[in-house]
Design an enzyme around this catalytic site. Structure first.
Site, PDB file in Angstrom:
ATOM      1  N   GLY A   1       0.726  -1.151   0.013  1.00 10.96           N
ATOM      2  CA  GLY A   1      -0.026   0.005   0.100  1.00 10.96           C
ATOM      3  C   GLY A   1       0.954   1.349   0.227  1.00 10.96           C
TER       4      GLY A   1
ATOM      5  N   SER B   1       2.116   2.836  -2.711  1.00 12.28           N
ATOM      6  CA  SER B   1       1.765   3.865  -3.889  1.00 12.28           C
ATOM      7  C   SER B   1       0.185   4.406  -3.497  1.00 12.28           C
ATOM      8  CB  SER B   1       1.628   3.262  -5.260  1.00 12.28           C
ATOM      9  OG  SER B   1       2.835   2.859  -5.607  1.00 12.28           O
TER      10      SER B   1
ATOM     11  N   ASP C   1       7.851   7.644  -3.240  1.00  9.17           N
ATOM     12  CA  ASP C   1       7.309   6.503  -3.396  1.00  9.17           C
ATOM     13  C   ASP C   1       8.152   5.519  -3.702  1.00  9.17           C
ATOM     14  OD1 ASP C   1       5.375   4.261  -3.460  1.00  9.17           O
ATOM     15  OD2 ASP C   1       4.499   5.052  -5.187  1.00  9.17           O
TER      16      ASP C   1
END
Length: 284
Positions: free
Chosen positions: A14, A16, A162
């Protein structure tokens, strides 16, 4: 201040979703941008102006690609070059830094950049990020002193990162190009882990310890964020499944080491202006 936020965890946990979001659910990057423009619009001081610029890049197989300008000729081959400025630290040469008017503009740019990202399907994640993505906002505040008619600038670099997920080849079923990508991802995450470990050791020691920033493009670009002039937050993304126990424990150990790092963030302003301001405050 310089600010950095990065999400770390195994593939499919989880990261991104937390950073970029999905569909109607906005992630941290769009929410932060929205709040930034909301605050600047509330400014009532005529002597203060703000400027927002943004860039977006990905590190794929140790090569830096420009996501705002996917047709950049340097994207192919060896990728964009990472250089170092003695004052401001590492930067990417020829990276598109675009001035942004409002939140709608930055949202549109983000959408285009996200579509240019390298994603692929693996056994553990249908839309697995195959590269580390760095979204950078350069936020400038210019204040004009009405008495001296001189302008002073304060600049903040906001790095929203990210990271691609750490993965085990037997779990993801990676082969061929996917396996090569996974190896490059794990190599750069190992380099990041080595830097975090060395920085944590340095925080509890009076000795100067060598920090291996140059082992990877990722750690070299995040040099200031990790152990320099920045306020840094790390999100540890975990999977609730019991089959991922080893990766979950590895992520938690990573986060525990990162917590021990001590950064010294300072306000980014011209040193001469700072000296003048401090002397003026003394005399007053």
């Amino acid at each position: 201040y310089n600010v950095s936020l990065f999400a770390y965890g195994q593939t499919g946990s989880g990261k991104s979703y937390s950073m970029v979001g999905y569909g109607a659910d906005k992630g941290i990057i769009p929410l932060a941008c929205e709040e930034l423009f909301r605050r600047t619009e509330q400014n009532q001081d005529p002597d203060v102006t703000f400027k927002v610029e943004a860039s977006m890049m990905e590190i794929y197989n140790e090569r830096v690609r420009d996501l705002f300008n996917p047709k950049n000729k340097h994207n192919e081959g060896g990728g964009l070059k990472v250089r170092e400025n003695p004052k401001t630290g590492p930067y990417v040469e020829d990276l598109a830094l675009l001035a942004v008017r409002d939140y709608a503009h930055i949202e549109q740019l983000m959408e285009e950049g996200t579509q240019a990202r390298t994603v692929a399907s693996t056994n553990m994640n249908a839309t697995s990020s195959r590269a580390h993505t760095i979204f950078q906002i350069v936020f400038s505040q210019t204040r004009v002193n009405t008495q001296t008619m001189k302008a002073t600038d304060k600049v903040s670099k906001i790095n929203l990162v990210d990271l691609a997920g750490s993965e085990r080849a037997n779990s993801t079923g990676a082969a061929g190009a996917r396996l090569k990508e996974g190896a490059a991802i794990n190599k750069s995450l190992s380099a990041l882990g080595n830097c975090i470990s060395a920085l944590a050791d340095q925080a509890g020691s009076k000795k100067k310890i060598f920090i291996p920033y140059r082992d990877s493009s990722l750690t070299w670009l995040l040099k200031e964020s990790l152990g320099g002039n920045a306020k840094t937050i790390m999100i540890a993304a975990l999977s609730p499944a019991d089959i991922n126990w080893d990766e979950t424990m590895s992520t938690l150990r990573y986060a525990d080491r990162a917590k021990q790092i001590q950064n010294v963030a300072v306000v980014n302003e011209d040193p001469n202006e700072k000296l003048i301001r401090e002397l003026r405050e003394e005399t007053e």
